[in-house]
Design an enzyme around this catalytic site. Structure first.
Site, PDB file in Angstrom:
ATOM      1  N   CYS A 111       0.813  -1.232   0.000  1.00 51.06           N
ATOM      2  CA  CYS A 111       0.000   0.000   0.000  1.00 51.06           C
ATOM      3  C   CYS A 111       0.840   1.272   0.000  1.00 51.06           C
ATOM      4  O   CYS A 111       0.332   2.351  -0.299  1.00 51.06           O
ATOM      5  CB  CYS A 111      -0.943   0.012   1.190  1.00 51.06           C
ATOM      6  SG  CYS A 111      -1.974  -1.448   1.284  1.00 51.06           S
ATOM      7  N   HIS A 247      -3.292   7.104   2.711  1.00 49.68           N
ATOM      8  CA  HIS A 247      -3.721   5.812   2.176  1.00 49.68           C
ATOM      9  C   HIS A 247      -5.113   5.505   2.720  1.00 49.68           C
ATOM     10  O   HIS A 247      -5.381   5.686   3.914  1.00 49.68           O
ATOM     11  CB  HIS A 247      -2.710   4.735   2.595  1.00 49.68           C
ATOM     12  CG  HIS A 247      -3.187   3.358   2.289  1.00 49.68           C
ATOM     13  ND1 HIS A 247      -3.690   3.012   1.055  1.00 49.68           N
ATOM     14  CD2 HIS A 247      -3.250   2.231   3.045  1.00 49.68           C
ATOM     15  CE1 HIS A 247      -4.045   1.744   1.075  1.00 49.68           C
ATOM     16  NE2 HIS A 247      -3.792   1.250   2.269  1.00 49.68           N
ATOM     17  N   ASN A 277     -10.097  -0.234   0.124  1.00 47.63           N
ATOM     18  CA  ASN A 277      -8.641  -0.088   0.128  1.00 47.63           C
ATOM     19  C   ASN A 277      -8.103  -0.602  -1.208  1.00 47.63           C
ATOM     20  O   ASN A 277      -8.147  -1.808  -1.468  1.00 47.63           O
ATOM     21  CB  ASN A 277      -8.092  -0.900   1.306  1.00 47.63           C
ATOM     22  CG  ASN A 277      -6.580  -0.864   1.405  1.00 47.63           C
ATOM     23  OD1 ASN A 277      -5.887  -0.445   0.482  1.00 47.63           O
ATOM     24  ND2 ASN A 277      -6.067  -1.335   2.531  1.00 47.63           N
TER      25      ASN A 277
HETATM   26  O1  UT7 Z   1      -3.627  -1.098   3.697  1.00 48.14           O
HETATM   27  C1  UT7 Z   1      -3.091  -1.458   4.924  1.00 48.14           C
HETATM   28  C2  UT7 Z   1      -3.615  -2.742   5.324  1.00 48.14           C
HETATM   29  N1  UT7 Z   1      -4.835  -2.882   5.982  1.00 48.14           N
HETATM   30  C3  UT7 Z   1      -5.284  -2.139   6.997  1.00 48.14           C
HETATM   31  O2  UT7 Z   1      -4.846  -1.079   7.293  1.00 48.14           O
HETATM   32  C4  UT7 Z   1      -6.404  -2.725   7.819  1.00 48.14           C
HETATM   33  C5  UT7 Z   1      -6.117  -2.535   9.286  1.00 48.14           C
HETATM   34  N2  UT7 Z   1      -7.120  -3.100  10.150  1.00 48.14           N
HETATM   35  C6  UT7 Z   1      -8.410  -2.713  10.175  1.00 48.14           C
HETATM   36  O3  UT7 Z   1      -8.832  -1.868   9.429  1.00 48.14           O
HETATM   37  C7  UT7 Z   1      -9.320  -3.321  11.221  1.00 48.14           C
HETATM   38  O4  UT7 Z   1      -8.539  -4.011  12.163  1.00 48.14           O
HETATM   39  C8  UT7 Z   1     -10.361  -4.298  10.613  1.00 48.14           C
HETATM   40  C9  UT7 Z   1     -11.398  -3.500   9.800  1.00 48.14           C
HETATM   41  C10 UT7 Z   1      -9.697  -5.317   9.721  1.00 48.14           C
HETATM   42  C11 UT7 Z   1     -11.095  -5.025  11.723  1.00 48.14           C
HETATM   43  O5  UT7 Z   1     -11.721  -4.080  12.587  1.00 48.14           O
HETATM   44  P1  UT7 Z   1     -11.536  -4.193  14.160  1.00 48.14           P
HETATM   45  O6  UT7 Z   1     -12.356  -3.149  14.750  1.00 48.14           O
HETATM   46  O7  UT7 Z   1     -10.067  -4.207  14.428  1.00 48.14           O
HETATM   47  O8  UT7 Z   1     -12.217  -5.591  14.471  1.00 48.14           O
HETATM   48  P2  UT7 Z   1     -11.563  -6.917  15.099  1.00 48.14           P
HETATM   49  O9  UT7 Z   1     -10.701  -7.596  14.086  1.00 48.14           O
HETATM   50  O10 UT7 Z   1     -11.028  -6.601  16.448  1.00 48.14           O
HETATM   51  O11 UT7 Z   1     -12.897  -7.766  15.273  1.00 48.14           O
HETATM   52  C12 UT7 Z   1     -13.950  -7.364  16.155  1.00 48.14           C
HETATM   53  C13 UT7 Z   1     -15.119  -8.314  15.943  1.00 48.14           C
HETATM   54  C14 UT7 Z   1     -14.708  -9.794  16.008  1.00 48.14           C
HETATM   55  O12 UT7 Z   1     -15.780 -10.510  16.583  1.00 48.14           O
HETATM   56  P3  UT7 Z   1     -15.725 -10.952  18.118  1.00 48.14           P
HETATM   57  O13 UT7 Z   1     -14.495 -11.791  18.252  1.00 48.14           O
HETATM   58  O14 UT7 Z   1     -15.661  -9.669  18.902  1.00 48.14           O
HETATM   59  O15 UT7 Z   1     -17.020 -11.704  18.289  1.00 48.14           O
HETATM   60  C15 UT7 Z   1     -14.590 -10.156  14.549  1.00 48.14           C
HETATM   61  O16 UT7 Z   1     -14.778 -11.547  14.335  1.00 48.14           O
HETATM   62  O17 UT7 Z   1     -15.684  -8.107  14.645  1.00 48.14           O
HETATM   63  C16 UT7 Z   1     -15.708  -9.356  13.943  1.00 48.14           C
HETATM   64  N3  UT7 Z   1     -15.522  -9.083  12.529  1.00 48.14           N
HETATM   65  C17 UT7 Z   1     -16.554  -8.892  11.673  1.00 48.14           C
HETATM   66  N4  UT7 Z   1     -17.880  -8.917  11.880  1.00 48.14           N
HETATM   67  C18 UT7 Z   1     -18.660  -8.693  10.784  1.00 48.14           C
HETATM   68  C19 UT7 Z   1     -14.343  -8.950  11.849  1.00 48.14           C
HETATM   69  N5  UT7 Z   1     -14.602  -8.690  10.554  1.00 48.14           N
HETATM   70  C20 UT7 Z   1     -15.969  -8.660  10.430  1.00 48.14           C
HETATM   71  C21 UT7 Z   1     -16.825  -8.424   9.330  1.00 48.14           C
HETATM   72  N6  UT7 Z   1     -18.145  -8.448   9.572  1.00 48.14           N
HETATM   73  N7  UT7 Z   1     -16.376  -8.170   8.087  1.00 48.14           N
END
Ligand code: UT7
Length: 356
Positions: A111, A247, A277
């Protein structure tokens, strides 16, 4: 010495849209979760190859600069999703745009790739070794997405953006930059098994894998800290920034970075709700749209910041020139398609199965 400046810009977004509602039918997610946790509403799915997206964006940038393709000395394509490993996507783009005199190379810093490419172009032009460089960020990321993995598949999209860098009599251009990498964190965001290391675990097709929350935290830290350092190097403060073009990974990452810097929300370019993204393509697409929207004025001080797989990061302070309108407009476009975003995902769905 004349300053290398961006004199042309362009973008290419494939027409097929994949909405959050489409994703609800593919995996265990919801529009509400994606919207509140990322800010993303839709993303584009390309029916054409990475080099096609890149070539269209490149043609728009050439027209905006008022140049013919034969005037380009070097084509840099920043991508982590090239059409093939050999030849480079840049070689294919060189042929597609007709940049017959140009050398061509791909650059993979995930990225952060576009900013890495912009710095390489700037330094080449600054030393006089190249006169005109076409820098493109282009990705067809959906090819590497497993749509049963809700943690990654909702985030990414396809597209391309491009700029032309050439010497100018104006004051400005790149005032400062920082490029960084922490290869010890390679595994927290990767496409495992996509190269010589062979097939990934369980013979799965290579796919984007990510420890989201760790990447999130490191993105905010790295972009915030690198931005503060490049401002200091340029002898500027946050108050001098007219527009931050970060980004476009996640609205919460962008907002946290701006907050950390103490920058006003109104001075941040965000278009990720429409495209998700797009990795190396996100900054040049956002730049082109900021120009189209009149958000880059003559002499504007821009702050760029990026973060991605590697881990890589990059930040730069850039002083825009006097011209904010394209010199010419190109008719370049992708071949038409009637296929929907969902139709175009069929190969991924056949391979990985349908989750949810
Ligand atoms: O380009 C550079 C590369 N990428 C990035 O910069 C991405 C960086 N990371 C992020 O943007 C965020 O960490 C994410 C969007 C990927 C995830 O968001 P988060 O707020 O960090 O969520 P999390 O991974 O801590 O997950 C929280 C909850 C989990 O459920 P439980 O364990 O609390 O029951 C996940 O399983 O949200 C759940 N979850 C979803 N639920 C519905 C994770 N993805 C999804 C989804 N839909 N797509």
């Amino acid at each position: 010495m004349t300053a290398p400046m961006i004199t042309g810009w362009g973008k290419c977004l494939p027409p097929a849209v994949l909405s959050n509602a489409d994703l609800e039918r593919l995996t265990d997610t919801s529009d509400a979760w994606i919207s509140t946790r990322t800010g993303i509403k839709g993303r584009r799915i390309s029916h054409a190859e990475t080099s096609d997206l890149a070539a269209v964006a490149g043609r728009h940038a050439l027209a905006a600069a008022g140049l013919s393709p034969a005037e380009i000395d070097l084509v840099i394509v920043a991508t982590c999703t090239p059409d093939r490993l050999v030849p480079s996507a840049a070689a294919l783009v060189q042929a597609k745009v007709g940049a017959v005199r140009a050398a061509a190379l791909d650059l993979n810093a995930a990225c952060s790739g576009f900013l890495y490419g912009l710095v390489v172009a700037d330094q080449m032009v600054r030393t006089g070794s190249m006169r005109r460089v076409l820098v493109i960020g282009a990705e067809k990321l959906h090819f590497f997405l497993d749509f049963t993995d809700r943690a990654t598949s909702v985030l990414f999209g396809d597209g391309a953006g491009a700029v032309v860098v050439e010497p100018s009599e104006e004051e400005g251009g790149l005032l400062s930059f920082e490029l960084g990498t922490d290869g010890t964190a390679a595994d927290i965001l990767c496409i495992a098994g996509s190269g010589t290391e062979g097939a990934p675990a369980a013979e799965r097709r290579p796919r984007v894998e990510m420890e989201g929350p760790t990447v999130f935290r490191r993105a905010v830290e790295a972009m915030g800290e690198a931005s503060a350092r490049v401002l200091e190097k340029a002898g500027l403060t946050v108050a001098d920034v007219d527009l931050l073009i970060p980004h476009q990974a996640n609205r919460r990452i962008v907002e946290a970075t701006a907050r950390r810097l103490g920058l006003d929300e109104g001075k941040v370019m965000v278009n990720l709700e429409a495209y998700g993204n797009t990795s190396a393509a996100s900054i040049p697409i956002a730049l082109a749209e900021a120009l189209e929207a009149g958000r880059v004025g003559a002499g504007a001080r821009l702050l760029f910041a990026a973060f991605g797989g590697g881990l890589t990061w990059a930040a730069a302070v850039y002083r825009w020139g006097a011209r904010v309108a394209p010199l010419e407009v190109s008719e370049a476009a992708l071949p038409p398609t009637s296929r929907s975003g969902r139709d175009l995902l069929e190969p991924n769905v056949v391979f990985y199965g349908k989750g949810g």
